[in-house]
Design a protein around this motif. Structure first.
Motif, PDB file in Angstrom:
ATOM      1  N   LYS A 117       5.279   8.442   5.108  1.00  0.00           N
ATOM      2  CA  LYS A 117       4.539   7.502   4.336  1.00  0.00           C
ATOM      3  C   LYS A 117       4.495   7.896   2.953  1.00  0.00           C
ATOM      4  CE  LYS A 117       0.041   6.886   4.685  1.00  0.00           C
ATOM      5  NZ  LYS A 117      -1.442   6.425   4.989  1.00  0.00           N
TER       6      LYS A 117
ATOM      7  N   TYR B 134       8.633  -2.839  -7.358  1.00  0.00           N
ATOM      8  CA  TYR B 134       7.660  -2.854  -7.629  1.00  0.00           C
ATOM      9  C   TYR B 134       6.977  -2.946  -9.262  1.00  0.00           C
ATOM     10  CZ  TYR B 134       6.475  -1.550  -2.808  1.00  0.00           C
ATOM     11  OH  TYR B 134       6.709  -1.363  -1.446  1.00  0.00           O
TER      12      TYR B 134
ATOM     13  N   ASP C  27       2.831  11.748   3.039  1.00  0.00           N
ATOM     14  CA  ASP C  27       2.125  12.658   3.914  1.00  0.00           C
ATOM     15  C   ASP C  27       3.216  13.390   5.256  1.00  0.00           C
ATOM     16  OD1 ASP C  27       3.253  10.509   5.595  1.00  0.00           O
ATOM     17  OD2 ASP C  27       1.407   9.929   6.378  1.00  0.00           O
TER      18      ASP C  27
ATOM     19  N   LEU D 108       0.811  -1.119  -6.291  1.00  0.00           N
ATOM     20  CA  LEU D 108       2.240  -1.645  -5.563  1.00  0.00           C
ATOM     21  C   LEU D 108       1.847  -2.912  -5.107  1.00  0.00           C
ATOM     22  CD1 LEU D 108       2.953   1.292  -3.022  1.00  0.00           C
ATOM     23  CD2 LEU D 108       3.594   1.006  -5.260  1.00  0.00           C
TER      24      LEU D 108
ATOM     25  N   GLU E  74       0.768  -1.156   0.129  1.00  0.00           N
ATOM     26  CA  GLU E  74      -0.135  -0.008   0.038  1.00  0.00           C
ATOM     27  C   GLU E  74       0.820   1.307  -0.006  1.00  0.00           C
ATOM     28  OE1 GLU E  74      -3.240  -0.100  -0.259  1.00  0.00           O
ATOM     29  OE2 GLU E  74      -3.411  -2.541  -0.121  1.00  0.00           O
ATOM     30  N   ASP E  75       1.974   1.135   0.409  1.00  0.00           N
ATOM     31  CA  ASP E  75       2.861   2.456   0.472  1.00  0.00           C
ATOM     32  C   ASP E  75       4.255   2.010   1.138  1.00  0.00           C
ATOM     33  OD1 ASP E  75       2.454   1.479   3.504  1.00  0.00           O
ATOM     34  OD2 ASP E  75       1.035   2.995   3.772  1.00  0.00           O
TER      35      ASP E  75
ATOM     36  N   THR F 209       3.110   7.380  -0.911  1.00  0.00           N
ATOM     37  CA  THR F 209       2.340   6.474  -1.815  1.00  0.00           C
ATOM     38  C   THR F 209       2.355   6.976  -3.248  1.00  0.00           C
ATOM     39  OG1 THR F 209       0.678   8.453  -1.106  1.00  0.00           O
ATOM     40  CG2 THR F 209       0.615   6.342   0.176  1.00  0.00           C
ATOM     41  N   TYR F 210       1.723   6.462  -3.883  1.00  0.00           N
ATOM     42  CA  TYR F 210       1.843   6.850  -5.583  1.00  0.00           C
ATOM     43  C   TYR F 210       0.237   6.963  -5.950  1.00  0.00           C
ATOM     44  CZ  TYR F 210       6.499   5.550  -4.372  1.00  0.00           C
ATOM     45  OH  TYR F 210       7.586   5.445  -3.890  1.00  0.00           O
TER      46      TYR F 210
ATOM     47  N   GLU G  74       3.547  11.030  -3.654  1.00  0.00           N
ATOM     48  CA  GLU G  74       2.977  11.848  -2.537  1.00  0.00           C
ATOM     49  C   GLU G  74       3.498  11.328  -1.182  1.00  0.00           C
ATOM     50  OE1 GLU G  74      -1.580  13.483  -1.051  1.00  0.00           O
ATOM     51  OE2 GLU G  74      -1.252  11.737  -2.149  1.00  0.00           O
TER      52      GLU G  74
END
Length: 254
Positions: free
Chosen positions: A104, A148, A186, A112, A92-93, A106-107, A184
């Motif tokens: 964290k 990935y 956080d 993923l 997920e991340d 993320t895309y 991205e």
């Protein structure tokens, strides 16, 4: 990308025994505990693996390894940066846990789920937590890289350790579009590029950090001009070079 160099990442220091990521969910990532045993109690298989490594651990500041039960079950692989921190790879991340800071990655709209490892290296890793030997994790392999695959169609994200640095590479296959890549993280705010194209961010206390130098864009033997671009706090890439051939195989390293 020296990713996040890691892609993104900077000079932080580690805290040693465990890390916690707190977001919408809480991830507990225990890494090392205090062993409740003497040196004489170490099983022979561990002694053998240590004797056969032929590697000075001081020359291995980073190791890529699978999760063999030594950390949260959502983690597929992790990088242990000796004396500095941990990077956790899930489906997920990607979670960076360094110096009491957690980020964290993320895309957005990326996938993923297809996560795999590369060649196995010589070194093995042992986790001996507490005095219950049934819970010890012994002889974990280490890998040259993890990937990935198919984050977007024809686009692979590969992480590897090279010359003591943690690198991230985007491999864009022929016919695929690098502009699909979106990153991205956080807890970041005020992402910006300085006059040299370096990616900076301001944390919640107002301190500004260098995340990464400008990325490298390679097609065949040709190095292309390009940079990061930022929109709505999402990081992407922009190639502005007349030598760039759209839809031709491309590697982005940063």
């Amino acid at each position: 990308m020296k990713t996040l160099s890691g892609l993104l990442f900077f000079c932080l220091f580690l805290t040693a025994l465990s890390k916690t990521y707190v977001g919408e969910d809480t991830y507990e990532y225990p890494i090392f505990g205090e062993p409740d045993f003497t040196a004489e109690e170490i099983p022979q298989e561990i002694r053998d693996s240590q004797q056969n490594m032929n590697i000075n651990m001081q020359t291995l500041p980073m190791m890529i390894m699978p999760n063999g039960g030594q950390t949260d079950s959502r983690v597929e692989y992790l990088v242990k940066i000796l004396g500095s921190g941990n990077i956790f790879f899930t489906k997920e991340d990607i979670v960076w846990s360094i110096n009491n800071s957690v980020m964290k990655v993320t895309y957005p709209e990326g996938n993923l789920q297809n996560l795999d490892h590369g060649e196995e290296l010589e070194g093995k890793v042992n986790f001996m937590i507490g005095n219950d030997r049934d819970k010890w994790v012994i002889g974990l392999p280490t890998y040259g890289h993890i990937s990935y695959n198919g984050v977007w169609k024809g686009i692979q994200l590969r992480h590897k350790i090279q010359d003591g640095s943690f690198l991230s590479e985007w491999h864009v296959e022929r016919g695929s579009d690098y502009k699909k890549i979106k990153i991205e993280v956080d807890e970041w705010k005020d992402l910006q590029l300085d006059e040299n194209g370096q990616l900076l961010y301001k944390n919640t206390t107002g301190n500004v950090f260098l995340i990464e130098k400008p990325p490298l864009f390679i097609q065949g033997e040709t190095r292309l001009n390009g940079n990061y671009q930022i929109k709505d706090n999402i990081i992407s890439f922009k190639i502005n070079d007349p030598k760039f051939v759209p839809k031709k195989k491309l590697v982005i390293t940063g």
